[in-house]
Write a protein that holds these residues in place. Structure first.
Motif, PDB file in Angstrom:
ATOM      1  N   GLY A 185      35.652 -38.928   8.688  1.00  0.00           N
ATOM      2  CA  GLY A 185      37.071 -38.620   8.818  1.00  0.00           C
ATOM      3  C   GLY A 185      37.850 -38.972   7.574  1.00  0.00           C
ATOM      4  O   GLY A 185      38.696 -38.202   7.102  1.00  0.00           O
ATOM      5  N   LEU A 241      39.822 -38.280  16.658  1.00  0.00           N
ATOM      6  CA  LEU A 241      40.191 -36.980  16.093  1.00  0.00           C
ATOM      7  C   LEU A 241      41.709 -36.840  16.004  1.00  0.00           C
ATOM      8  O   LEU A 241      42.224 -36.223  15.063  1.00  0.00           O
ATOM      9  N   CYS A 300      32.911 -34.923  11.256  1.00  0.00           N
ATOM     10  CA  CYS A 300      33.719 -35.912  11.964  1.00  0.00           C
ATOM     11  C   CYS A 300      33.878 -35.552  13.440  1.00  0.00           C
ATOM     12  O   CYS A 300      33.838 -36.428  14.303  1.00  0.00           O
ATOM     13  N   VAL A 301      34.063 -34.281  13.724  1.00  0.00           N
ATOM     14  CA  VAL A 301      34.202 -33.844  15.113  1.00  0.00           C
ATOM     15  C   VAL A 301      32.944 -34.191  15.906  1.00  0.00           C
ATOM     16  O   VAL A 301      33.002 -34.763  16.997  1.00  0.00           O
ATOM     17  N   SER A 357      32.484 -38.113  16.121  1.00  0.00           N
ATOM     18  CA  SER A 357      33.512 -38.739  16.951  1.00  0.00           C
ATOM     19  C   SER A 357      33.230 -38.513  18.431  1.00  0.00           C
ATOM     20  O   SER A 357      33.278 -39.452  19.243  1.00  0.00           O
TER      21      SER A 357
END
Length: 286
Positions: free
Chosen positions: A55, A118, A102-103, A106
């Motif tokens: 992120g 997020l 990151c999605v 996470s």
């Protein structure tokens, strides 16, 4: 080294510089220590750390991508895009790839925890894309930093939530870091139309505000946990106040000095250390 290998090494160096490595490493390490401090095992801690790293990379790269035109306009030679180490397109692509990673990472920590993280990353992107040039430039920092303890605690085993004082402290830490981080570049930013809160306040007032907000964050960390403050808390608080007073004095007497930025970052480091030391007090039963 072949020309192709040389070009690849140059690009990697440019991407490393464009990632805003200092803040990226600090926030990632803070998240990792947070996760360990609230009792996450090695697996969850590694996953949280990796999610925060991806992120932060997406935020750093998106910043240099979206600012590329302004940086070229004022010839910011310290910026890798301006220096020719990496292209705008490459930074753009890296930001999107990091965001996609990151999605995945996470959400792997859990649906609720993942959505919280997020939201924090999306808030940081709104700063890069829009709010940095408004009087609300501080808001994404307050939101993103404030959500960090909540994400870490929700991603840890057990049914727990982050203590409100911890979220308040990190929100203040984020705002103070934002104001301090803009100090070295105030003139270049103004030349390209960036008018965030620190720019509207001016160098002297912003140089005083940054350590003041950071000391407030330290105060919340010292006084927020249950029970009397620890010895480390009292010592850390005293050091933070001394650093903040020094920053304020220098800001008033030497309006062009960069010392208030360095002193404010030192206060932020004290705050981060005290947050890590707070350990289990950051998490409350759900």
């Amino acid at each position: 080294m072949t020309p192709r290998a040389t070009a690849a090494a140059t690009t990697l160096r440019g991407l490393a510089l464009a990632s805003h490595a200092g803040p990226t490493v600090v926030v990632t390490v803070l998240a990792g220590f947070f996760a360990a401090g609230v009792g996450s095992g090695p697996g969850p801690t590694a996953l949280v750390t990796a999610a925060v790293l991806s992120g932060q990379l997406s935020v750093g790269w998106s910043n240099d991508w979206l600012d590329a035109r302004r940086d070229v306009a004022v010839q910011r030679a310290d910026k890798p895009v301006v220096a020719g180490l990496v292209s705008t397109r490459q930074v753009h692509a890296a930001a999107l790839v990091a965001a996609a990673v990151c999605v995945v990472l996470s959400l792997a920590t859990g649906l609720v925890a993942g959505l919280v993280h997020l939201a924090a990353v999306a808030s940081a992107w709104t700063y890069n894309a829009w709010l940095k040039s408004t009087a609300w430039s501080w808001a994404p920092y307050a939101v993103s930093f404030g959500l960090l303890p909540l994400f870490v605690v929700l991603a840890a085993p057990g049914d727990r939530v982050a203590a409100p004082w911890a979220m308040a402290a990190t929100a203040l830490l984020g705002v103070g870091a934002h104001v301090a981080n803009t100090l070295p570049d105030l003139e270049d930013d103004r030349a390209t139309g960036v008018r965030g809160l620190p720019h509207r306040l001016g160098r002297t007032r912003a140089s005083v505000l940054a350590p003041t907000v950071l000391v407030a964050a330290v105060g919340v960390v010292v006084l927020g946990p249950p029970g009397p403050p620890t010895v480390a808390g009292w010592v850390g608080g005293a050091v933070a106040v001394a650093l903040a007073v020094s920053a304020g004095v220098v800001a008033v007497r030497r309006t062009t000095s960069r010392a208030p930025f360095a002193l404010s970052m030192a206060v932020a480091a004290v705050c981060a250390a005290l947050l890590v030391l707070a350990g289990p007090d950051v998490a409350l039963p759900g």
